[in-house]
Design a protein around this motif. Structure first.
Motif, PDB file in Angstrom:
ATOM      1  N   ALA A   1      -4.622  10.043   9.211  1.00  0.00           N
ATOM      2  CA  ALA A   1      -4.916  11.781   9.193  1.00  0.00           C
ATOM      3  C   ALA A   1      -6.169  12.000   9.079  1.00  0.00           C
ATOM      4  O   ALA A   1      -6.893  12.890   9.787  1.00  0.00           O
TER       5      ALA A   1
ATOM      6  N   ASP B   1      -6.678   0.289  12.999  1.00  0.00           N
ATOM      7  CA  ASP B   1      -5.981   0.148  11.944  1.00  0.00           C
ATOM      8  C   ASP B   1      -5.428  -1.397  11.521  1.00  0.00           C
ATOM      9  O   ASP B   1      -4.821  -1.972  12.142  1.00  0.00           O
TER      10      ASP B   1
ATOM     11  N   PHE C   1      -7.229   6.259  -0.715  1.00  0.00           N
ATOM     12  CA  PHE C   1      -6.123   6.843   0.136  1.00  0.00           C
ATOM     13  C   PHE C   1      -4.818   6.503  -0.347  1.00  0.00           C
ATOM     14  O   PHE C   1      -4.579   5.265  -1.138  1.00  0.00           O
TER      15      PHE C   1
ATOM     16  N   SER D   1      -2.122   6.501   1.296  1.00  0.00           N
ATOM     17  CA  SER D   1      -1.034   5.776   2.273  1.00  0.00           C
ATOM     18  C   SER D   1      -1.911   5.502   3.593  1.00  0.00           C
ATOM     19  O   SER D   1      -2.978   6.110   3.772  1.00  0.00           O
ATOM     20  N   ARG D   2      -1.142   4.615   4.336  1.00  0.00           N
ATOM     21  CA  ARG D   2      -1.830   4.388   5.708  1.00  0.00           C
ATOM     22  C   ARG D   2      -1.760   5.701   6.476  1.00  0.00           C
ATOM     23  O   ARG D   2      -2.772   5.713   7.436  1.00  0.00           O
ATOM     24  N   GLU D   3      -0.713   6.452   6.253  1.00  0.00           N
ATOM     25  CA  GLU D   3      -0.476   7.561   6.983  1.00  0.00           C
ATOM     26  C   GLU D   3      -1.678   8.916   6.680  1.00  0.00           C
ATOM     27  O   GLU D   3      -2.287   9.406   7.584  1.00  0.00           O
ATOM     28  N   GLN D   4      -1.906   8.735   5.460  1.00  0.00           N
ATOM     29  CA  GLN D   4      -3.088   9.716   5.294  1.00  0.00           C
ATOM     30  C   GLN D   4      -4.644   9.176   5.757  1.00  0.00           C
ATOM     31  O   GLN D   4      -5.225  10.146   6.062  1.00  0.00           O
ATOM     32  N   GLY D   5      -4.696   8.017   5.613  1.00  0.00           N
ATOM     33  CA  GLY D   5      -5.900   7.518   6.200  1.00  0.00           C
ATOM     34  C   GLY D   5      -6.170   7.911   7.566  1.00  0.00           C
ATOM     35  O   GLY D   5      -7.310   8.307   7.756  1.00  0.00           O
TER      36      GLY D   5
ATOM     37  N   TYR E   1      -7.977   1.373   1.879  1.00  0.00           N
ATOM     38  CA  TYR E   1      -7.466   1.294   3.169  1.00  0.00           C
ATOM     39  C   TYR E   1      -8.842   1.134   3.984  1.00  0.00           C
ATOM     40  O   TYR E   1      -9.865   1.628   3.789  1.00  0.00           O
TER      41      TYR E   1
ATOM     42  N   LYS F   1      -2.721  15.354   3.514  1.00  0.00           N
ATOM     43  CA  LYS F   1      -1.355  14.732   3.474  1.00  0.00           C
ATOM     44  C   LYS F   1      -1.191  14.019   4.743  1.00  0.00           C
ATOM     45  O   LYS F   1      -1.271  14.268   5.846  1.00  0.00           O
ATOM     46  N   GLY F   2      -0.586  12.734   4.514  1.00  0.00           N
ATOM     47  CA  GLY F   2      -0.324  11.881   5.426  1.00  0.00           C
ATOM     48  C   GLY F   2       1.024  12.194   6.208  1.00  0.00           C
ATOM     49  O   GLY F   2       1.780  12.731   5.641  1.00  0.00           O
TER      50      GLY F   2
END
Length: 348
Positions: free
Chosen positions: A142, A168, A134, A136-140, A257, A347-348
């Protein structure tokens, strides 16, 4: 004689009243018995018809525990005390693998654990243990909240584990007692504890680490005695577990992640009414959101606490690590390649 008979009748009536006060209502047996060493702040509500045992492997200082208590408060209030939660921290119910097996048997009701724990149930889940999967955290988040994550974890239901959501903790980074890690070559020769995942063990080996799987409950002692030089975990775990007492260097490799499913036993789930299932699901989803927000908000303070307690913190050359791990992706292309492509398209 009449007085004696009256006395006996009065005694019998008293016994019947006492028996009625002491017995449980019909259908009030708990779904699971509370485990040993319960957290004092997590005692189940008195008189609850259902008691859910919620286990995790972290300390009371960790966001897992605070989230479990948050869930407990939500569902006990909304059920009017009919559903209680007995929170068991610190691996009191066993390590994560043992707790997951408890879900299968119905001896444990709820668990939050690392996805590596579940690869024995479904090897396809080991894809989530590939380093630098991953961006980013946001992508993970998502990916996990979307079609990919939900679809992959649905397969566990047939084995007795039902997904409620994902906690998370951000990314895992490396600590050790020998020297800072800035590039893959700095990893060579370090003996490091990791999760029980073949993919992650091979990934760390690719960096030159002598990676060993070990239960979390054994880790502090292994670091203290020098049985291993280091370990890798999210910042919140490193801080809550006080690893700064036995580790000097924290290198922000952020190599993986962490995928952390919140699970309920299907045996437990099926014993709940439709209304209770809906209530529990809503409380679980609110708890997931609360935990994510708390973990993100606490990151800087936790990192500062590690520095204040003597850890030397450094950034790393992530591009060098990502290049070094590519052979592992080539090795697993046949098994995980299609899933990796789908994940990286999100995409995150």
């Amino acid at each position: 004689m009449k007085r004696f008979v009256a006395f006996l009748l009065a005694c019998a009536l008293c016994l019947m009243v006492l028996a009625g006060c002491g017995g449980a209502p019909v259908g009030s047996a708990p779904l699971s018995q509370p485990g040993a060493a319960a957290d004092p702040g997590a005692a189940p509500a008195a008189g609850a018809a259902i008691t859910l045992t919620f286990g995790h492997g972290q300390s009371e200082a960790h966001s897992f525990h605070q989230a479990a208590l948050y869930f407990k408060q939500l569902i006990e209030e909304r059920s009017g005390g009919a559903i209680a939660v007995n929170v068991q921290p610190n691996g009191a119910l066993g390590d994560e693998k043992e707790m997951a097996e408890g879900l299968q048997m119905g001896t444990v009701d709820m668990v939050v654990c690392a996805v590596a724990t579940l690869t024995g149930f479904d090897p396809a889940l080991d894809v989530f243990n590939l380093p630098y999967l991953f961006e980013s955290r946001e992508q993970g988040i998502a990916v996990l909240d979307g079609e990919i994550g939900q679809g992959m974890f649905e397969n566990l239901e047939g084995q007795g584990l039902k997904l409620l959501g994902f906690f998370d903790l951000g990314f895992r980074s490396m600590t050790n007692s020998q020297h800072p890690i800035a590039a893959p070559e700095d990893c060579k020769g370090l003996r490091m504890r990791t999760l029980q995942s073949n993919v992650l063990v091979e990934g760390l080996n690719t960096f030159g680490i002598d990676a060993v799987s070990m239960s979390f409950g054994e880790l502090f002692t292994a670091l203290q005695t020098g049985a291993v030089d280091g370990q890798e975990n999210p910042i919140s775990v490193i801080d809550a577990s006080r690893f700064y007492e036995v580790q000097k260097y924290l290198s922000l490799t952020e190599h993986m992640y962490v995928v952390l499913p919140l699970l309920i036993s299907t045996k437990t789930w099926e014993k709940l009414s439709a209304d209770q299932q809906q209530m529990l699901l809503e409380c679980a989803q609110e708890t997931v959101q609360h935990q994510r927000e708390e973990n993100l908000a606490n990151y800087e303070a936790e990192l500062a606490d590690l520095k204040a307690n003597g850890m030397e913190v450094n950034e790393v050359d992530k591009a060098a690590f990502q290049a070094a791990i590519q052979p592992l992706y080539d090795t697993y292309a046949g098994q995980f390649g299609a899933t990796v492509e789908k994940i990286r398209a999100v995409k995150g």
